[in-house]
Design an enzyme around this catalytic site. Structure first.
Site, short mmCIF file in Angstrom:
data_model
loop_
_atom_site.label_atom_id
_atom_site.label_comp_id
_atom_site.label_asym_id
_atom_site.label_seq_id
_atom_site.Cartn_x
_atom_site.Cartn_y
_atom_site.Cartn_z
N GLU A 86 0.81 -1.21 0.00
CA GLU A 86 0.00 0.00 0.00
C GLU A 86 0.85 1.27 0.00
OE1 GLU A 86 -2.73 -0.63 3.23
OE2 GLU A 86 -3.90 -2.08 2.07
N LYS B 68 -15.66 -0.99 3.51
CA LYS B 68 -15.04 -1.38 2.24
C LYS B 68 -16.15 -1.98 1.38
CE LYS B 68 -10.54 -2.82 4.19
NZ LYS B 68 -9.83 -3.99 4.78
P1 PGA Z 1 -6.81 -5.80 2.73
O1 PGA Z 1 -6.76 -5.11 4.14
O2 PGA Z 1 -5.41 -6.13 2.36
O3 PGA Z 1 -7.62 -7.05 2.97
O4 PGA Z 1 -7.47 -4.87 1.80
C1 PGA Z 1 -6.25 -3.85 4.22
C2 PGA Z 1 -6.67 -3.22 5.52
O5 PGA Z 1 -7.35 -3.82 6.33
O6 PGA Z 1 -6.32 -2.07 5.68
ZN ZN Z 2 -7.94 -3.73 8.24
#
Ligand code: PGA
Ligand code: ZN
Length: 443
Positions: A197, A306
């Protein structure tokens, strides 16, 4: 609004995997395009996401059901739910449903000639707007949980905690902290390569070293952690939270225990709910039914939103509303493997999220969301500024004439009835002096 065309294609995400992008066209030619992110550390109760090729076939097969029919967002989403007919969306696929749901919302916003965040706002606060006829919404600025360091499944070091974030109010301040950490790592001859990220993931660093590094560059900011305990390796131990909270300026902790460990969540929240933000993600997965239980059992005070965890915009808004009505804070979030789609920025503003979690100020798919956020803020600011000036002009019109007599050097002082821009300044004038200034061409 009638859907006249649906197109879908394969698209590469930031983790070198295929995802889908769907484009919906409406009868007036308006269109919306949405691509779907994917999780790296996924919750078990997230809806099923079909592989891209199968997803494309599913979209093709949906055309017969969707084309040339009139829909609103809620009727489209509930029709998709009926067609799917499962609890986990394993028939149509959550990614298929969300790509249709979100591209439709974008198309309708275009058809209505309003920005997407405003369209979402009007759907989300429909009951309030209907009752109070509140038409000029005040959009809030969410704080940003900006990612600085990453470990766990997202990184490549010894840290078991997945995300080390600084809570910032401005993007500039976030960038400043990020760059300071980068410089420091360079100075220490550590890798400045970035993780999934966009954050640094220095070799060998453990949780404490990561926290010390980050804390060293904060002024009044505090730290938010995503423990992502469900993704722990067998050898990883749950951190000693009391010790962490006593040692570092941490004000928010996400997923401190495994998603199936409700008893420990309860104990944790009982102890810390009043002190810090206790954030549920893998345990609630934007699912209104599970979130309801989480609120009832008091396992936190904030939740991650999300959309692809649940698969339709309507259900995403339902989960959000449920949280907000019960006094929980809302954090709108990107995913570990994401695309350049910046939908979540509009979503965050539209629902008045308390925080956004869009990763680091690096990597195209993360930066896309921050850039859209800034675009929205500029738009909101200039609208507010515009409103302010017109309010000011209204007041000034009833002010006194500011024309200064060249001989007596005194201001006229009569009631003004017009405003003239003189050398960039708005000046109230009475009708006599308006004409004088106009004739003299003093502007
Ligand atoms: P993810 O989680 O990799 O499943 O998108 C990211 C997060 O919880 O920030
Ligand atoms: Zn998370």
């Amino acid at each position: 609004m009638k859907i006249t065309d649906i197109k879908a294609r394969k698209l590469l995400n930031s983790k070198t995997a295929w995802t889908i992008e769907t484009t919906i066209t409406l009868e007036d030619g308006s269109f919306g395009k949405a691509s779907i992110p994917g999780g790296v550390s996924k919750g078990k109760t997230e809806v099923v996401s079909h592989p891209a090729n199968l997803a494309l076939q599913k979209i093709e097969s949906l055309k017969d059901f969707l084309l040339n029919k009139d829909f609103r967002q809620t009727s489209l989403d509930s029709y998709l739910l009926t067609l799917d007919g499962t609890n986990d969306k394993s028939n149509l696929g959550g990614n298929v449903m969300l790509s249709i749901s979100v591209s439709f919302a974008k198309a309708v916003a275009m058809a209505r000639n309003i920005p997407l965040y405003k369209h979402i706002y009007q759907m989300h606060y429909k009951d309030v707007l209907d009752n109070k006829k509140l038409f000029d919404p005040k959009f809030e600025r969410p704080e940003m949980m900006m990612l600085m360091l990453e470990g766990g499944l997202h990184g490549s070091n010894n840290a078991s905690i997945q995300e080390f974030m600084a809570i910032v109010n401005t993007i500039d301040r976030g960038i400043e902290i990020y760059k300071k950490i980068q410089e420091e790592l360079k100075r220490l001859k550590k890798s400045t390569n970035v993780g999934a990220e966009g954050a640094f993931s220095p070799d060998q660093y453990d949780n404490d070293q990561m926290l010390t590094l980050l804390a060293g560059f904060l002024k009044k900011e505090t730290i938010a952690l995503d423990i992502a305990a469900s993704s722990f390796k067998e050898t990883d131990k749950i951190p000693n939270y009391e010790e962490l909270l006593n040692s570092y300026p941490i004000t928010s902790i996400e997923d401190p225990y495994d998603e199936e460990d409700w008893p420990n969540w309860k104990i944790f929240a009982k102890k810390y709910n009043k002190k810090i933000t206790v954030v549920t993600d893998d345990i609630t997965t934007t699912n209104p039914t599970i979130l309801k239980k989480a609120i009832k059992e008091n396992i936190g005070n904030a939740t991650i939103v999300k959309p692809n965890q649940i698969g339709t915009l309507t259900e995403t808004l339902m989960a959000t509303k449920l949280a907000q009505e019960n006094g929980w804070e809302v954090i709108v979030s990107h995913r570990g493997s994401d695309t350049n789609d910046d939908f979540v920025a509009d979503l965050a503003i539209g629902i008045n999220a308390d925080y956004v979690k869009f990763g680091s100020p690096a990597r195209g798919e993360r930066v896309a969301k921050y850039n859209r956020l800034m675009e929205i803020w500029n738009e909101i600011d200039s609208k507010e500024a515009l409103k302010e000036t017109s309010d000011k002009l209204e007041i000034m019109k009833n002010d006194k004439c500011m024309y200064i007599d060249p001989v007596t050097k005194k201001a006229c002082g009569k009631k003004s009835n017009s405003i003239m821009k003189i050398q960039g300044e708005n000046v109230p004038l009475c009708s006599t002096h308006y004409n004088v200034v106009y004739r003299l061409g003093l502007r």
